[in-house]
Design an enzyme around this catalytic site. Structure first.
Site, PDB file in Angstrom:
ATOM      1  N   HIS A   1       4.260   1.260   2.420  1.00  0.00           N
ATOM      2  CA  HIS A   1       4.554   0.428   3.590  1.00  0.00           C
ATOM      3  C   HIS A   1       4.775  -1.048   3.251  1.00  0.00           C
ATOM      4  CE1 HIS A   1       3.693   3.844   6.050  1.00  0.00           C
ATOM      5  NE2 HIS A   1       3.545   3.172   7.165  1.00  0.00           N
TER       6      HIS A   1
ATOM      7  N   GLU B   1      14.088   8.790  12.143  1.00  0.00           N
ATOM      8  CA  GLU B   1      14.970   7.719  11.682  1.00  0.00           C
ATOM      9  C   GLU B   1      16.398   8.178  11.462  1.00  0.00           C
ATOM     10  OE1 GLU B   1      11.863   8.077  10.821  1.00  0.00           O
ATOM     11  OE2 GLU B   1      10.956   6.154  11.320  1.00  0.00           O
TER      12      GLU B   1
HETATM   13  C1  LIG Z   1       9.032   7.910   8.915  1.00  0.00           C
HETATM   14  C2  LIG Z   1       8.104   7.001   9.635  1.00  0.00           C
HETATM   15  N1  LIG Z   1       8.517   6.390  10.764  1.00  0.00           N
HETATM   16  C3  LIG Z   1       7.686   5.576  11.443  1.00  0.00           C
HETATM   17  C4  LIG Z   1       6.418   5.343  10.998  1.00  0.00           C
HETATM   18  C5  LIG Z   1       5.482   4.424  11.782  1.00  0.00           C
HETATM   19  N2  LIG Z   1       4.440   5.223  12.428  1.00  0.00           N
HETATM   20  C6  LIG Z   1       3.241   5.387  11.849  1.00  0.00           C
HETATM   21  S1  LIG Z   1       2.264   6.385  12.716  1.00  0.00           S
HETATM   22  C7  LIG Z   1       3.409   6.621  13.913  1.00  0.00           C
HETATM   23  C8  LIG Z   1       3.089   7.522  15.066  1.00  0.00           C
HETATM   24  C9  LIG Z   1       2.811   8.923  14.637  1.00  0.00           C
HETATM   25  O1  LIG Z   1       2.379   9.693  15.690  1.00  0.00           O
HETATM   26  P1  LIG Z   1       1.771  11.131  15.518  1.00  0.00           P
HETATM   27  O2  LIG Z   1       2.566  11.902  14.519  1.00  0.00           O
HETATM   28  O3  LIG Z   1       1.600  11.732  16.848  1.00  0.00           O
HETATM   29  O4  LIG Z   1       0.348  10.888  14.828  1.00  0.00           O
HETATM   30  P2  LIG Z   1      -0.923  10.103  15.416  1.00  0.00           P
HETATM   31  O5  LIG Z   1      -0.789   8.683  14.992  1.00  0.00           O
HETATM   32  O6  LIG Z   1      -0.946  10.275  16.876  1.00  0.00           O
HETATM   33  O7  LIG Z   1      -2.093  10.717  14.740  1.00  0.00           O
HETATM   34  C10 LIG Z   1       4.557   5.893  13.617  1.00  0.00           C
HETATM   35  C11 LIG Z   1       5.748   5.819  14.462  1.00  0.00           C
HETATM   36  C12 LIG Z   1       6.032   5.953   9.789  1.00  0.00           C
HETATM   37  N3  LIG Z   1       4.828   5.746   9.240  1.00  0.00           N
HETATM   38  N4  LIG Z   1       6.875   6.786   9.138  1.00  0.00           N
END
Ligand SMILES: Cc1ncc(C[n+]2csc(CCOP(=O)(O)OP(=O)(O)O)c2C)c(N)n1
Ligand SMILES: [Mg+2]
Lengths: 321, 324
Positions: free
Chosen positions: B129, B60
């Site tokens: 959230h 972000e």
């Molecule tokens: C700071 C932040 N930005 C965006 C999100 C929304 N978000 C939740 S999970 C995710 C993807 C995360 O991917 P990864 O770290 O690869 O974990 P995975 O879900 O694949 O286990 C996003 C963008 C969030 N929770 N926190």
């Protein structure tokens, strides 16, 4: 490893699978709300890591946390009750799917802000180092989390202060719908640790024995010499969370990975190495299914939290408004 | 006039402005191939291409920071922050950079950027959230903060925000994308910084915005059945805040209730109450009441979550209280 422990690992992996399959159905029925991120396909990762840790080792992860929760020994009942938002849930129904923790079992939570728990893990490790404990903090996070500043700040500090953290990147190839190579300058994520002179290694996360054995060595390294980063390659068989249209990957790719189901791989390994008979493994699967059914019954008949709970557990000390 | 959803209205505003000005582009998490987490930018990636609809890493600070820098060169970036809860990860850039850039260098630079984000609880997403911290962002001079409550205003205000030469935080509400309302076919803008009467009345003034507007309008409809005519004023913009329609309304009603979804302490209601007593004390016949969220991190359990969030009945109770 003792046979009992191997069979227990098998039980845990199957239990995670059954509990989550049930959770997906309960979600469709509207009994679970909010976000539900399934761990299906990734069970070998948390199972191998938790099996390798000592009781004094802490573990912390992101919101995809049902696996760790069950591995550390939170009961299927408490997990399911939390998913249903019941008072008997591990977080009293206040946390939901993304926020399970059991401090007594040294599980410091599922955390829902991507990457935000990495600095916290550094702090947990600092606590142990400060007090002279030989505990290690195992910090799990996704591939996507390695692109946010928190990751870099935490890794850097852990090296500068030689903090006892085992950084574990669960590379399931996507952060939501974004493939690793579309978001990360290096798609071999472990190389990011090189920038902080943190020793690192990448392994196959579909093979629980490989995860277990590597984690043991990595934990020994951390205990003796400071941080280490493990990249564990894996795949989530389901969408990012419920209701993911999955426009970003094709069915063939998913099917290819599903041929390497970590539960199937471990089952074959147990049979080939004569650690268990097919009947024994079938019985374990039946037990996991029965425990899941029991957990659903327990959760569905558990009470909702009472309204006075709303104002509880916000401060340690009295809340005077 | 066609009735469209909030989602369609926002999507249309983005589309039209991108067609109109090629310096307008979108960057953010899952805005491209996924089509936006709330499906607002569905179809944009295919139509405008990856140069103008840019999927970013989960980062972000650099989403907002890079948007600021690009804006300083004369582009008009629309940075999407998936939800306002993640804007905290970009807080430094929002507060210390975007909001200060012009003033700090004696007016040399401009930051024509929009940050689109999604606020609000009620979806069982748990403590981190589900927040409605809109007021926090309205605290900072140098930033404009817009939070529409109807599709009409959403479309007109977003277009104005994109054309604005100042940084604008544009806040959508997570539970309002399906809200329908009339939106004209022809082009229009809604100026930033103007409150508006959404429902006329004579007995009590309800000042509200975003989800609070929804609650206030529903409460007003119920109160009307009891013969109480509430005048509902939609703030639409939190900074700069336009108090004049509230004071004009108070000339008739002499009673004010503020409805917001965020926490009560240090909130939008606090600001409006303070200004009203500073600037229009004589218009008041009763204390100003605030309807807002209980002072707790929002729990996952739906019953508890709804108990913490302001409800229509709370608005009605507050109105009855100020009319006593
Ligand atoms: C700071 C932040 N930005 C965006 C999100 C929304 N978000 C939740 S999970 C995710 C993807 C995360 O991917 P990864 O770290 O690869 O974990 P995975 O879900 O694949 O286990 C996003 C963008 C969030 N929770 N926190
Ligand atoms: Mg991932």
């Amino acid at each position: 490893m003792k046979k009992e422990q191997l069979l227990d690992m098998y039980y845990q992996m199957v239990l995670i699978r059954r509990v989550e399959e049930a959770a997906a159905e309960l979600y469709q029925q509207g009994k679970i709300g909010g976000f539900l991120h399934l761990y299906i396909g990734q069970e070998a990762v948390s199972t191998g890591l938790v099996a390798a840790r000592q009781p004094q080792d802490r573990i912390i992860t992101a919101y995809r946390d049902h696996g760790v929760a069950l591995n550390v020994g939170i009961s299927a009942r408490q997990v399911m009750a939390e998913l249903l938002g019941k008072a008997t849930g591990i977080s009293k129904g206040k946390g939901g799917s993304m926020h399970m923790a059991d401090v007594e079992k040294n599980f410091w939570g599922g955390h829902a802000i991507v990457g935000a728990h990495l600095p916290i893990a550094a702090g947990l490790a600092l606590g142990d180092q400060y007090r002279g404990s030989d505990g290690v903090t195992i910090c799990m996070f996704g591939d996507g989390a390695t692109n946010i500043g928190y990751f870099h700040e935490a890794l850097n500090l852990s090296k500068v202060w030689k903090l006892p953290v085992l950084w574990v990147c669960e590379n399931n190839q996507y952060g939501m719908g974004t493939a690793v190579e579309r978001a990360s300058a290096v798609s071999e994520i472990r190389r990011k640790a090189d920038g902080y002179a943190i020793p690192n290694m990448a392994i196959d996360g579909m093979n629980v024995m490989e995860v277990y054995e590597t984690a043991q060595k990595a934990l020994a390294h951390v205990r003796a010499a400071g941080p280490f980063l493990l990249e564990i390659n894996t795949y989530r068989f389901r969408g990012h969370s419920m209701g993911d249209p999955e426009r970003y990957r094709d069915k063939e790719e998913v099917a290819r990975w599903q041929e390497n189901d970590p539960i199937g791989i471990f089952r074959r390994w147990l049979l080939e190495n004569e650690k268990a008979s097919a009947e024994t493994l079938d019985a374990i699967e039946a037990r996991a299914a029965a425990d899941t059914d029991d957990a659903i019954r327990f959760a569905e008949t558990s009470p909702e939290p009472t309204l006075d709970e709303l104002f509880k557990d916000i401060y340690v000390e009295a809340n005077h408004g | 006039m066609a009735k469209i959803t909030m989602r369609q209205a926002i999507s249309q505003a983005l589309w039209e402005e991108m067609e109109r000005d090629e310096n307008v582009f979108i960057l953010g998490e899952e805005v491209g191939i996924w089509g936006g987490t709330y499906a607002v930018t569905k179809g944009f990636y295919d139509h405008f291409g990856e140069k103008r609809v840019r999927d970013t890493p989960i980062a972000e600070a650099v989403i907002v920071g890079a948007a600021i820098g690009a804006a300083m060169t004369g582009l008009r970036p629309i940075a999407e922050i998936m939800t306002i809860n993640f804007a905290f990860s970009a807080m430094d850039h929002i507060v210390n950079e975007a909001a200060k850039m012009r003033a700090m260098f004696g007016g040399q630079m401009r930051v024509p950027m929009v940050i689109r984000t999604v606020s609000g609880g009620g979806r069982q997403l748990g403590a981190t959230h589900s927040q409605t911290p809109d007021a926090v962002f309205a605290h900072f001079p140098g930033l404009k903060v817009v939070a529409p409550g109807t599709p009409y205003d959403a479309k007109g205000l977003l277009k104005a925000a994109i054309r604005s030469d100042d940084p604008v935080l544009f806040i959508e509400h997570a539970t309002m994308y399906q809200v329908r309302g009339e939106v004209p076919e022809e082009e229009y803008l809604v100026p930033i910084g103007q409150s508006k009467i959404q429902r006329p009345g004579r007995d009590v003034t309800l000042a509200a915005y975003s989800k609070g507007l929804d609650l206030a309008l529903k409460a007003a409809a119920q109160l009307a059945q009891e013969g109480i005519e509430a005048e509902v004023i939609d703030l639409r913009t939190l900074r700069p805040l336009d108090m004049q329609p509230i004071y004009q309304s108070l000339e008739k009603t002499n009673r004010l209730v503020v409805v917001e979804e965020g926490w009560k302490s240090y909130g939008v209601g606090a600001e409006i109450a303070a200004r009203t007593q500073e600037e229009a004390f004589d218009l008041l016949d009763a204390p100003i009441l605030r309807v807002a969220q209980k002072e707790v991190p929002l729990p996952y359990n739906s019953t508890l979550e709804q108990a913490a969030l302001p409800q229509v009945v709370d608005v009605i109770a507050a109105v009855q209280e100020v009319l006593r």
